[in-house]
Design an enzyme around this catalytic site. Structure first.
Site, PDB file in Angstrom:
ATOM      1  N   ASP A 122       8.822  19.467 -21.982  1.00  0.00           N
ATOM      2  CA  ASP A 122       8.244  20.288 -21.272  1.00  0.00           C
ATOM      3  C   ASP A 122       8.488  20.453 -19.719  1.00  0.00           C
ATOM      4  OD1 ASP A 122       7.216  17.958 -20.927  1.00  0.00           O
ATOM      5  OD2 ASP A 122       5.008  18.659 -20.820  1.00  0.00           O
ATOM      6  N   HIS A 174      12.538  19.183 -29.857  1.00  0.00           N
ATOM      7  CA  HIS A 174      11.414  19.969 -29.303  1.00  0.00           C
ATOM      8  C   HIS A 174      11.772  19.895 -27.720  1.00  0.00           C
ATOM      9  CE1 HIS A 174       7.532  22.031 -28.922  1.00  0.00           C
ATOM     10  NE2 HIS A 174       7.357  21.433 -27.885  1.00  0.00           N
ATOM     11  N   ASP A 214      14.159  17.841 -39.093  1.00  0.00           N
ATOM     12  CA  ASP A 214      14.778  18.158 -37.819  1.00  0.00           C
ATOM     13  C   ASP A 214      14.336  19.562 -37.528  1.00  0.00           C
ATOM     14  OD1 ASP A 214      16.313  18.380 -35.596  1.00  0.00           O
ATOM     15  OD2 ASP A 214      18.177  18.526 -36.564  1.00  0.00           O
ATOM     16  N   GLU A 243      10.089  15.601 -30.541  1.00  0.00           N
ATOM     17  CA  GLU A 243      10.226  15.711 -29.069  1.00  0.00           C
ATOM     18  C   GLU A 243      10.994  14.630 -28.666  1.00  0.00           C
ATOM     19  OE1 GLU A 243       6.698  17.131 -27.110  1.00  0.00           O
ATOM     20  OE2 GLU A 243       7.696  17.294 -25.396  1.00  0.00           O
TER      21      GLU A 243
END
Ligand SMILES: *[C@@H]1O[C@H](CO)[C@@H](O)[C@H](O)[C@H]1NC(C)=O
Ligand SMILES: *[C@@H]1O[C@H](CO)[C@@H](O)[C@H](O)[C@H]1NC(C)=O
Ligand SMILES: *[C@@H]1O[C@H](CO)[C@@H](O)[C@H](O)[C@H]1NC(C)=O
Ligand SMILES: *[C@@H]1O[C@H](CO)[C@@H](O)[C@H](O)[C@H]1NC(C)=O
Length: 600
Positions: free
Chosen positions: A227, A527, A571, A580
């Site tokens: 993020d 991620h 995965d 992540e």
């Protein structure tokens, strides 16, 4: 990206407390579709604060499921509930009952599996509700006690010992290349105006307005994980750990010809911390709003949401984050003192001020910076204050700091090393600096708990598996602690062998490398927003999350969260628990790789 889910123990009532009820009576009218008698599991929430609380339940799976719906019912209404490993399908009974459905990646559950769900609830005031949970149609749930680990006893010791002895091979992996790639991972996380020598072609300038809401320049630093929030607490921890690794194993960076890259790597967040510490008793500890950020799947270069800045100060104290940032500055001082004395002096000044600030105004930063609570909630300040005192001692040789650190000592066994817990390293450093047996014993107790026979469970293939969320990061962190302990003369061979086994697990001993771009088979669907996006001008959208193709860009060097307790792993991009990447994951890992490299 988070350890807090397990650092706070949630007690779930033992099997004898199970109550058998008819689902109709629990769920209210018209909810249950089955008349079967379902077992109800009681959930007790033990961690709470003003406006919220946190809990977890674990259900032992007793029949084969290809999908599931769990009903979580509280004894009082909530405003909202946050869950990560399930989707919230419905809210009923005026906010008391929440129906959770599986994510695509955890739909299939087999007999004997344990399904654990952590959550954060938000309500009015400091509430501590109780809750019950059941899975639709599952009639014979066995209730398990959630503890820190001893309940997983799946692996026999002999199997593990075989695994360790099979991996004592220093030439098996190219450590030089792994150090190089791990540093590249940190370059991919850079926020702000990128330098002309940026080596990540798919990254550009971003977050250029950061700090404008408070009239400061808060550009720079690292995006936390997949993020784009800049969380100061884990960023400071990662900087301190990476820099400590550089100080301890500088030769490794030299022989792999990464030394200059490594200096740039740690300077990037240090420069940011200087900007974030613009007043003696003020430190900006977060830029970006977690919720708004997580609702945006796109490139950091394309962000257009508000990015609020949050600070600690005398009336909003945060000794934990002040202490951790002090440690990063102090370690930075030692790294730069010969190379760039002027810069080093600045770092030392910031370290000293932050130490005093953290000591004078004591408090847990997430008590007032609630924007960080759902992401990096701090447990207490003891470990970071001890850690910062140790670093202050190392940069000044003034005994008052060592005396303070000794006062804050916590004996072993420590839970583990994480962004919220530096206890194991405090133990090692206290022994290094005092040579007192009490600290040596603490290190031995902590390591014994992590090695076979201790309370930390092992996967069948030999990973010391502390917790689901980012399992590899905990084992890599402890591998680094083991190598640091070996450096000060404690059980050198035993700890180094163990550390290598753990690091080699991540690097590919199971036939799969969990480090992106290392080996033949590695995660291609991490991620990570930026890596998943197509090259501009093609738009990047939330559809990228479930796109079956590999991510467009290879996020070299990123260590993913890692496998479950039976080595299981998929995965897939939407699984932020196991797939992540995060700046804190790579910090201990990279330092451990450097630590192994140097003693070959
Ligand atoms: C160590 O690993 C390398 C690369 O896989 C292999 O060529 C070598 O034979 C191994 N050495 C030992 C002692 O097993
Ligand atoms: C605060 O930041 C401004 C620019 O953003 C800078 O000019 C000033 O020197 C800083 N002050 C301190 C005490 O760091
Ligand atoms: C402080 O918090 C850490 C992490 O949650 C925990 O391991 C440690 O035991 C705590 N220490 C004290 C003194 O409560
Ligand atoms: C502290 O003392 C040690 C041992 O005398 C010395 O090697 C080190 O350079 C000193 N450090 C500082 C910051 O003065």
């Amino acid at each position: 990206m988070i350890t807090l889910w397990v650092l706070y123990l949630v007690v779930i009532t033992a099997a004898s407390a199970a109550t058998t009820v008819n689902s109709q009576t629990v769920t209210g009218s018209g909810t249950a579709t089955t008349a079967a008698v379902e077992k109800l599991l009681k959930v007790t929430v033990s961690n709470h604060w003003s406006g919220g609380f946190q809990g977890e339940f674990c259900i032992q799976i007793t029949q084969e499921l290809s999908s599931w719906r769990a009903h979580l019912t509280f004894d009082q209404p909530l405003n909202t509930l946050e869950v990560w490993v399930a989707d919230l399908a419905e809210t009923k009974q005026g906010g008391k009952e929440f129906i959770l459905v599986n994510k695509p990646w955890n739909s299939v559950e087999h007999i004997g599996d344990k399904l654990c769900v952590t959550f954060i609830g938000h309500g009015q005031g400091d509430i501590q509700p109780t809750a019950t949970v059941y899975i639709e149609g599952m009639t014979a749930a066995v209730i398990t006690r959630q503890t820190f680990g001893p309940d997983y006893t799946g692996t026999s010791k002999s199997k593990y010992e075989y695994y360790v002895s099979a991996t004592q091979n220093c030439t098996k992996y190219n450590y030089d290349d792994i150090l190089r790639k791990s540093i590249l991972f940190y370059e991919a996380q850079r926020s702000g105006k990128l330098p002309g020598n940026n080596r990540i072609p798919w990254r550009g300038d971003s977050g250029l307005e950061d700090g404008s809401d408070v009239g400061l320049d808060l550009t720079g630093g690292w995006y936390d994980a997949g993020d784009h929030v800049k969380f100061g607490f884990p960023m400071a921890y990662s900087t301190a750990i990476l820099t400590m690794g550089l100080l301890q194993w500088k030769d490794a960076y030299q022989t792999s010809r990464q030394l200059d890259h490594m200096y740039s790597c740690i300077k990037w967040p240090l420069d940011y911390f200087i900007k974030a510490h613009n007043n003696t008793n003020e430190l900006y500890v977060q830029v970006g709003d977690g919720k708004a950020d997580h609702n945006f799947w796109g490139r950091p270069e394309d962000m257009d949401m508000a990015r609020p800045s949050y600070k600690i100060d005398a009336s909003h104290p945060g000794s934990d984050v002040a202490g951790e940032t002090c440690a990063a500055f102090a370690a930075g001082y030692l790294a730069f003192k010969d190379k760039d004395p002027k810069y080093a002096a600045t770092l030392k000044q910031h370290a000293t001020e932050l130490y005093e600030f953290g000591m004078k105004y004591q408090g847990v930063y997430t008590d007032t910076i609630t924007a960080a609570v759902g992401f990096y909630k701090s447990g207490n300040t003891t470990d970071e204050l001890c850690w910062s005192a140790l670093w202050m001692y190392m940069i000044t040789n003034e005994t008052k700091y060592l005396t303070e650190a000794e006062k804050l000592f916590q004996p072993g066994p420590a839970w583990g090393l994480s962004w919220d817990d530096t206890t194991p390293l405090n133990q090692v450093l206290l022994y290094k600096l005092t040579k007192k047996d009490i600290y040596k014993q603490a290190v031995i107790d902590t390591m014994a708990d992590w090695m076979p026979g201790g309370s930390v469970p092992y996967t069948p293939k030999g990973l010391a598996w502390r917790s689901q969320w980012g399992s590899l990061r905990y084992s890599a962190n402890m591998a680094m602690v083991a190598l640091m302990a070996a450096e000060v003369g404690i059980n050198e061979k035993k700890y180094r062998d163990w550390a290598m086994g753990q690091i080699h697990y991540a690097l590919g001993d199971t036939g799969f490398s969990y480090v992106i771009g290392v080996g033949d088979k590695y995660p291609t669907h991490p991620h990570h927003r930026a890596a998943s996006c197509p090259w501009p001008p093609a738009p990047c959208s939330p559809e990228e999350v479930n796109r079956p193709e590999p991510s467009t860009h290879t996020l070299y060097g990123g260590l993913v969260g890692g496998p479950g307790k039976n080595d299981e792993y998929k995965d897939v991009r939407d699984n932020y628990v196991s797939n992540e990447v995060a700046t804190d994951y790579n910090a201990g890992f990279q330092s451990a790789v450097a630590g192994r490299l140097i003693i070959q």
